[in-house]
Design a protein around this motif. Structure first.
Motif, PDB file in Angstrom:
ATOM      1  N   GLU A  31       0.796  -1.270   0.004  1.00 45.47           N
ATOM      2  CA  GLU A  31       0.153  -0.021  -0.073  1.00 45.47           C
ATOM      3  C   GLU A  31       1.075   1.305   0.072  1.00 45.47           C
ATOM      4  O   GLU A  31       0.592   2.110  -0.870  1.00 45.47           O
ATOM      5  CB  GLU A  31      -1.028   0.146   1.158  1.00 45.47           C
ATOM      6  N   ARG A  32       1.979   1.270   0.731  1.00 44.28           N
ATOM      7  CA  ARG A  32       2.793   2.479   0.768  1.00 44.28           C
ATOM      8  C   ARG A  32       3.447   2.532  -0.257  1.00 44.28           C
ATOM      9  O   ARG A  32       3.722   3.734  -0.893  1.00 44.28           O
ATOM     10  CB  ARG A  32       3.654   2.269   2.168  1.00 44.28           C
ATOM     11  N   GLN A  33       3.954   1.506  -1.181  1.00 43.39           N
ATOM     12  CA  GLN A  33       4.685   1.497  -2.377  1.00 43.39           C
ATOM     13  C   GLN A  33       3.768   1.974  -3.437  1.00 43.39           C
ATOM     14  O   GLN A  33       4.057   2.840  -4.274  1.00 43.39           O
ATOM     15  CB  GLN A  33       5.364   0.204  -2.703  1.00 43.39           C
ATOM     16  N   THR A  38       2.022   6.237  -7.181  1.00 43.69           N
ATOM     17  CA  THR A  38       0.830   6.986  -7.409  1.00 43.69           C
ATOM     18  C   THR A  38       1.405   8.462  -7.385  1.00 43.69           C
ATOM     19  O   THR A  38       1.087   9.117  -8.360  1.00 43.69           O
ATOM     20  CB  THR A  38      -0.520   6.803  -6.689  1.00 43.69           C
ATOM     21  N   LYS A  39       1.701   8.914  -6.423  1.00 44.35           N
ATOM     22  CA  LYS A  39       2.218  10.413  -6.170  1.00 44.35           C
ATOM     23  C   LYS A  39       3.265  10.726  -7.152  1.00 44.35           C
ATOM     24  O   LYS A  39       3.412  11.719  -7.458  1.00 44.35           O
ATOM     25  CB  LYS A  39       2.458  10.476  -4.775  1.00 44.35           C
ATOM     26  N   LEU A  40       4.264   9.736  -7.455  1.00 46.01           N
ATOM     27  CA  LEU A  40       5.067  10.073  -8.182  1.00 46.01           C
ATOM     28  C   LEU A  40       4.743  10.370  -9.545  1.00 46.01           C
ATOM     29  O   LEU A  40       5.064  11.444 -10.354  1.00 46.01           O
ATOM     30  CB  LEU A  40       6.240   8.922  -8.226  1.00 46.01           C
ATOM     31  N   GLY A  41       3.621   9.350 -10.254  1.00 54.45           N
ATOM     32  CA  GLY A  41       2.948   9.617 -11.371  1.00 54.45           C
ATOM     33  C   GLY A  41       2.152  11.002 -11.453  1.00 54.45           C
ATOM     34  O   GLY A  41       2.619  11.617 -12.480  1.00 54.45           O
ATOM     35  N   THR A  42       1.677  11.514 -10.375  1.00 54.06           N
ATOM     36  CA  THR A  42       0.873  12.667 -10.375  1.00 54.06           C
ATOM     37  C   THR A  42       1.887  13.799 -10.368  1.00 54.06           C
ATOM     38  O   THR A  42       1.687  14.767 -11.228  1.00 54.06           O
ATOM     39  CB  THR A  42       0.075  12.632  -8.920  1.00 54.06           C
ATOM     40  N   TRP A  43       2.869  13.647  -9.883  1.00 57.60           N
ATOM     41  CA  TRP A  43       4.066  14.892  -9.880  1.00 57.60           C
ATOM     42  C   TRP A  43       4.502  14.838 -11.162  1.00 57.60           C
ATOM     43  O   TRP A  43       4.583  16.105 -11.675  1.00 57.60           O
ATOM     44  CB  TRP A  43       5.139  14.525  -8.688  1.00 57.60           C
ATOM     45  N   THR A  73       2.422  21.880  -9.210  1.00 56.15           N
ATOM     46  CA  THR A  73       3.640  20.867  -9.217  1.00 56.15           C
ATOM     47  C   THR A  73       4.207  21.069  -7.735  1.00 56.15           C
ATOM     48  O   THR A  73       4.709  20.047  -7.426  1.00 56.15           O
ATOM     49  CB  THR A  73       4.558  21.601 -10.147  1.00 56.15           C
ATOM     50  N   GLU A  74       4.289  22.305  -7.378  1.00 53.75           N
ATOM     51  CA  GLU A  74       5.122  22.202  -6.080  1.00 53.75           C
ATOM     52  C   GLU A  74       4.293  21.728  -4.975  1.00 53.75           C
ATOM     53  O   GLU A  74       5.061  20.890  -4.254  1.00 53.75           O
ATOM     54  CB  GLU A  74       5.027  23.894  -5.653  1.00 53.75           C
ATOM     55  N   SER A  75       2.904  21.781  -4.948  1.00 52.89           N
ATOM     56  CA  SER A  75       2.283  20.923  -4.097  1.00 52.89           C
ATOM     57  C   SER A  75       2.338  19.573  -4.323  1.00 52.89           C
ATOM     58  O   SER A  75       2.407  18.741  -3.284  1.00 52.89           O
ATOM     59  CB  SER A  75       0.679  21.478  -4.020  1.00 52.89           C
ATOM     60  N   ALA A  76       2.419  18.966  -5.450  1.00 49.97           N
ATOM     61  CA  ALA A  76       2.445  17.550  -5.726  1.00 49.97           C
ATOM     62  C   ALA A  76       3.711  17.396  -5.315  1.00 49.97           C
ATOM     63  O   ALA A  76       4.004  15.906  -4.813  1.00 49.97           O
ATOM     64  CB  ALA A  76       2.251  17.456  -7.261  1.00 49.97           C
ATOM     65  N   GLY A  77       4.930  17.956  -5.518  1.00 54.22           N
ATOM     66  CA  GLY A  77       6.201  17.679  -4.950  1.00 54.22           C
ATOM     67  C   GLY A  77       6.359  17.375  -3.573  1.00 54.22           C
ATOM     68  O   GLY A  77       6.984  16.591  -3.067  1.00 54.22           O
ATOM     69  N   HIS A  78       5.725  18.577  -2.872  1.00 51.18           N
ATOM     70  CA  HIS A  78       5.522  18.198  -0.999  1.00 51.18           C
ATOM     71  C   HIS A  78       5.037  16.801  -0.790  1.00 51.18           C
ATOM     72  O   HIS A  78       5.602  15.740  -0.064  1.00 51.18           O
ATOM     73  CB  HIS A  78       5.065  19.289  -0.721  1.00 51.18           C
ATOM     74  N   VAL A  79       3.746  16.508  -1.709  1.00 52.46           N
ATOM     75  CA  VAL A  79       3.122  15.313  -1.347  1.00 52.46           C
ATOM     76  C   VAL A  79       3.908  14.276  -1.556  1.00 52.46           C
ATOM     77  O   VAL A  79       4.053  13.212  -0.748  1.00 52.46           O
ATOM     78  CB  VAL A  79       1.809  15.358  -1.926  1.00 52.46           C
ATOM     79  N   LEU A  80       4.806  14.110  -2.711  1.00 55.42           N
ATOM     80  CA  LEU A  80       5.633  13.065  -3.179  1.00 55.42           C
ATOM     81  C   LEU A  80       6.664  12.924  -1.984  1.00 55.42           C
ATOM     82  O   LEU A  80       6.917  11.583  -1.528  1.00 55.42           O
ATOM     83  CB  LEU A  80       5.940  13.237  -4.579  1.00 55.42           C
ATOM     84  N   PHE A 126       4.827  -1.554  -9.676  1.00 56.28           N
ATOM     85  CA  PHE A 126       3.974  -0.270 -10.010  1.00 56.28           C
ATOM     86  C   PHE A 126       4.455   0.315 -11.219  1.00 56.28           C
ATOM     87  O   PHE A 126       4.260   1.771 -11.184  1.00 56.28           O
ATOM     88  CB  PHE A 126       3.559   0.594  -8.704  1.00 56.28           C
ATOM     89  N   GLU A 127       5.336  -0.127 -12.242  1.00 57.76           N
ATOM     90  CA  GLU A 127       5.606   0.754 -13.185  1.00 57.76           C
ATOM     91  C   GLU A 127       4.339   1.331 -14.153  1.00 57.76           C
ATOM     92  O   GLU A 127       4.816   2.475 -14.678  1.00 57.76           O
ATOM     93  CB  GLU A 127       6.474  -0.180 -14.317  1.00 57.76           C
ATOM     94  N   THR A 128       3.287   0.933 -14.234  1.00 59.28           N
ATOM     95  CA  THR A 128       2.014   1.597 -14.861  1.00 59.28           C
ATOM     96  C   THR A 128       1.721   2.597 -14.067  1.00 59.28           C
ATOM     97  O   THR A 128       0.752   3.698 -14.806  1.00 59.28           O
ATOM     98  CB  THR A 128       1.068   0.738 -14.938  1.00 59.28           C
ATOM     99  N   LEU A 129       2.042   3.030 -13.060  1.00 60.87           N
ATOM    100  CA  LEU A 129       1.828   4.450 -12.178  1.00 60.87           C
ATOM    101  C   LEU A 129       2.583   5.546 -12.627  1.00 60.87           C
ATOM    102  O   LEU A 129       2.309   6.616 -12.112  1.00 60.87           O
ATOM    103  CB  LEU A 129       1.630   4.131 -10.693  1.00 60.87           C
ATOM    104  N   VAL A 130       3.801   5.164 -13.186  1.00 59.77           N
ATOM    105  CA  VAL A 130       4.840   6.371 -13.439  1.00 59.77           C
ATOM    106  C   VAL A 130       5.198   6.540 -14.730  1.00 59.77           C
ATOM    107  O   VAL A 130       4.804   5.534 -15.669  1.00 59.77           O
ATOM    108  CB  VAL A 130       5.885   5.954 -12.403  1.00 59.77           C
ATOM    109  N   GLY A 131       5.626   7.610 -15.361  1.00 53.78           N
ATOM    110  CA  GLY A 131       6.049   7.772 -16.597  1.00 53.78           C
ATOM    111  C   GLY A 131       7.352   7.410 -17.090  1.00 53.78           C
ATOM    112  O   GLY A 131       8.281   6.967 -16.263  1.00 53.78           O
TER     113      GLY A 131
END
Length: 131
Positions: A31-33, A38-43, A73-80, A126-131
């Motif tokens: 779940e943590r991974q 997911t957050k990396l992909g969003t960022w 982008t900054e907000s997504a970075g902090h969350v990541l 989780f390769e499908t969650l990131v670019g």
């Protein structure tokens, strides 16, 4: 004296319980991974949209809505980064990687660090969650 020994024992037991909780539970680790990836992909999506927006804005001579894109982008970075810290605290770094350092450096624009973060997600399944 007995009171001090009892306190020390309580502290040791609490430390053992806290340190072993998440990494011993495969479902929680997954779940943590997944959360991190997911957050990396969003960022990545927001960061790349901002980069594309910059190029479009410069070509057209306008400023557009770049301020809100940078804020996103900054907000997504902090969350990541917070998600990376949770991985590190849970002992879920992969084979000597430094997920927090790589994440902070990626958010700061280091493409190599971003690649290492993406590789972490790849190796976690989780390769499908990131670019």
């Amino acid at each position: 004296m007995a009171r001090a020994v009892r306190r020390a024992a309580i502290v040791v037991v609490a430390a053992v319980l806290m340190s072993g909780c998440s990494s011993d539970d495969p479902a929680r680790a997954e779940e943590r991974q997944r959360d991190y990836c997911t957050k990396l992909g969003t960022w990545q999506d927001t960061a790349h949209a901002t980069t594309t927006g910059e190029a479009d804005g410069e070509a057209g001579g306008g400023h557009g809505g770049q301020s809100s894109e940078f804020d996103n982008t900054e907000s997504a970075g902090h969350v990541l980064i917070e998600a990376a810290k949770r991985l590190e605290r849970a002992g879920l770094e992969d084979g000597g990687t430094h997920i927090v350092d790589d994440t902070v450096n990626a958010v700061d624009g280091d493409i190599g660090a971003e690649g290492r973060a993406v590789s972490y997600c790849d190796s976690s399944g989780f390769e499908t969650l990131v670019g």
